[in-house]
Design a protein around this motif. Structure first.
Motif, mmCIF file in Angstrom:
data_model
loop_
_atom_site.group_PDB
_atom_site.id
_atom_site.type_symbol
_atom_site.label_atom_id
_atom_site.label_comp_id
_atom_site.label_asym_id
_atom_site.label_seq_id
_atom_site.Cartn_x
_atom_site.Cartn_y
_atom_site.Cartn_z
ATOM 1 N N ARG A 281 34.102 -134.966 -33.993
ATOM 2 C CA ARG A 281 34.564 -135.303 -35.277
ATOM 3 C C ARG A 281 35.941 -134.873 -35.526
ATOM 4 O O ARG A 281 36.617 -135.695 -36.635
ATOM 5 C CB ARG A 281 33.561 -134.199 -36.112
ATOM 6 N N LEU B 51 33.502 -144.962 -42.128
ATOM 7 C CA LEU B 51 32.878 -144.629 -40.784
ATOM 8 C C LEU B 51 31.452 -144.707 -40.640
ATOM 9 O O LEU B 51 30.640 -143.950 -41.238
ATOM 10 C CB LEU B 51 33.548 -143.103 -40.372
ATOM 11 N N TRP C 129 37.797 -138.162 -34.863
ATOM 12 C CA TRP C 129 37.581 -139.093 -35.982
ATOM 13 C C TRP C 129 38.424 -138.734 -37.255
ATOM 14 O O TRP C 129 38.863 -139.646 -37.672
ATOM 15 C CB TRP C 129 36.179 -139.474 -35.971
ATOM 16 N N SER D 83 32.192 -145.467 -35.315
ATOM 17 C CA SER D 83 32.438 -144.245 -34.332
ATOM 18 C C SER D 83 32.132 -144.258 -33.112
ATOM 19 O O SER D 83 32.748 -143.480 -32.330
ATOM 20 C CB SER D 83 31.948 -143.043 -35.146
ATOM 21 N N CYS E 68 40.906 -141.298 -38.976
ATOM 22 C CA CYS E 68 40.925 -141.816 -40.557
ATOM 23 C C CYS E 68 41.817 -141.418 -41.267
ATOM 24 O O CYS E 68 42.311 -142.019 -42.079
ATOM 25 C CB CYS E 68 39.459 -141.161 -40.697
#
Length: 210
Positions: A89, A108, A92, A70, A96
């Motif tokens: 967050r 991750l 990410w 990350s 994903c």
């Protein structure tokens, strides 16, 4: 990818997940978009505990998952503790989510804890988030951080103390988090043993994409 509705063109991350089949339903027009809903594996821990090395080794060992670090997207503007790092967050989870549409779950690797992910709008697109926290003895962690290879150190005392405190928090709170985190103590095991244990943990959830 599918935050933009194919029918009305509206951009919404807060789509409803359909009760029958795996569909993301546009809250504006009701258009159902079929998608692949897989688990997400999050390997966390303090700096110096071995996350990056595990990430590199897993990439070579496990071809049925996509392993990501990350830190590759981190920028200073994401340093927002007052929001519990919400924007970082969300980004990410969105990355994903889209990668997993190729049919491979994502692993991750990076610092973080469950509340930072579970609060996110994008969390709904995963069947389950599984958390594994790498921990180690305080003195061992400090030694690792003070003896990093040239180019990675030396680190400021303030940073080292922050990592020690996070390591202690994981040790004392990880198993009681919501959802709970699995703890793996790396103090007295080799990096090969650590990678083997992380791989075994991931595979324990792989059958049926639990």
């Amino acid at each position: 990818m599918f935050n933009v509705c194919r029918n009305c063109g509206d951009y919404r991350a807060d789509k409803t997940i359909g009760p029958v089949g795996v569909y993301a339903i546009c809250p504006i027009c009701g258009f159902p978009y079929k998608f692949i809903r897989l688990p997400l594996f999050i390997v966390t821990g303090a700096g110096g505990v071995g996350k990056s090395t595990v990430c590199l080794r897993l990439t070579a060992k496990m071809k049925e998952v996509v392993v990501l670090d990350s830190d590759i997207l981190w920028r200073a503007e994401f340093d927002q503790p007052e929001t519990n790092y919400r924007e970082y967050r969300e980004i990410w989870l969105r990355v994903c989510k889209n990668i997993s549409q190729a049919g491979k779950p994502v692993v991750l690797c990076g610092g973080g804890e469950p509340t930072q992910f579970e609060q996110c709008i994008e969390r709904r697109y995963f069947s389950q988030l599984h958390y594994l926290a790498l921990i180690c003895d305080d003195q061992i962690l400090v030694s690792r951080l003070r003896n990093l290879p040239p180019g990675l150190g030396p680190l400021k005392d303030e940073y080292i103390e922050k990592q020690v405190l996070f390591n202690r928090w994981l040790l004392n709170n990880g198993e009681n988090a919501e959802p709970p985190m699995t703890l793996l103590d790396t103090s007295e095991i080799t990096i090969d043993e650590t990678v083997e244990k992380v791989e075994r943990w991931i595979r324990s959830f792989m059958n049926g994409h639990a």
